[in-house]
Design an enzyme around this catalytic site. Sequence first.
Site, short mmCIF file in Angstrom:
data_model
loop_
_atom_site.label_atom_id
_atom_site.label_comp_id
_atom_site.label_asym_id
_atom_site.label_seq_id
_atom_site.Cartn_x
_atom_site.Cartn_y
_atom_site.Cartn_z
N ASP A 151 6.43 39.47 -14.47
CA ASP A 151 5.89 38.22 -13.92
C ASP A 151 6.63 37.86 -12.63
O ASP A 151 7.76 38.30 -12.40
CB ASP A 151 6.08 37.07 -14.92
CG ASP A 151 5.30 37.30 -16.21
OD1 ASP A 151 4.31 38.05 -16.17
OD2 ASP A 151 5.71 36.72 -17.23
N1 URA Z 1 7.09 39.66 -20.83
C1 URA Z 1 6.81 38.54 -20.13
O1 URA Z 1 6.43 37.53 -20.68
N2 URA Z 1 6.97 38.57 -18.79
C2 URA Z 1 7.41 39.65 -18.13
O2 URA Z 1 7.54 39.61 -16.91
C3 URA Z 1 7.71 40.80 -18.88
C4 URA Z 1 7.54 40.79 -20.23
#
Ligand code: URA
Length: 234
Positions: free
Chosen positions: A104
């Site tokens: 993310d």
């Molecule tokens: N899980 C998440 O919620 N976000 C990420 O960036 C990676 C794994």
Amino acid sequence: MIRLDKILGHTGWGSRKQIKELCRGGAVTVDGTVVRDSAVKVDPEAQVIAVHGNSVAYAEHYYLMLNKPAGVVSATEDRISPTVIGLLPQQYQGASLFPVGRLDKDTTGLLLLTNDGVWAHRITAPKKHIDKRYEAVVDGPIPADIDSRFRRGIILDDGLECLPAQAAVTGPQRLSIIVQEGKFHQVKRMCAAVGLTVTALRRCSIGNLQLDSALAPGAFRPLTVGEREMPFSK
Ligand code: URA
């Protein structure tokens, strides 16, 4: 044997037209001899190619480890936000690199970048059961049975069932979480399913490959040949 303009495009020296002009202008040498025709075929493994005297390090495939900072998106292009590919220097811009899975925008830590689709698939496919380890800072009371709930397989808010995962408490409001797949916002949604809000998330390792602690946020380095196999070992 590969066309010179293909090699130079792949290593970030510009468009085919720009490369043609570079060659015409005498900036490009092969084994020390000026080559003015950008269409000639050369052997990048056996011959030394240089532009303005700088040798060109060509490889068909690249394998990079990036310490992803917050605020950049795991994409090759984006209309609004800076991308992880944009963090790389010019020499990698023509090689069609892409992130191996996504973190993310606000997630930090280990992100692999490559242009080898087969290698990337071996890492991201859930059937390959590769452990991805995250450190999470969470808000809310951590349930005493969080690990057994994760191991049984969390069901997300939309009914999606997760593969068995693991969670270990590493400090007040801190968890070490291992998952083997990469569903959208997976760790955050798994935590939400047990009443926790993730306030910071960092990926530390993929299989046996750990993020190099010498890499500052935003920095990257090529993987060694040995490290390329480390995601596949436990
Ligand atoms: N899980 C998440 O919620 N976000 C990420 O960036 C990676 C794994």
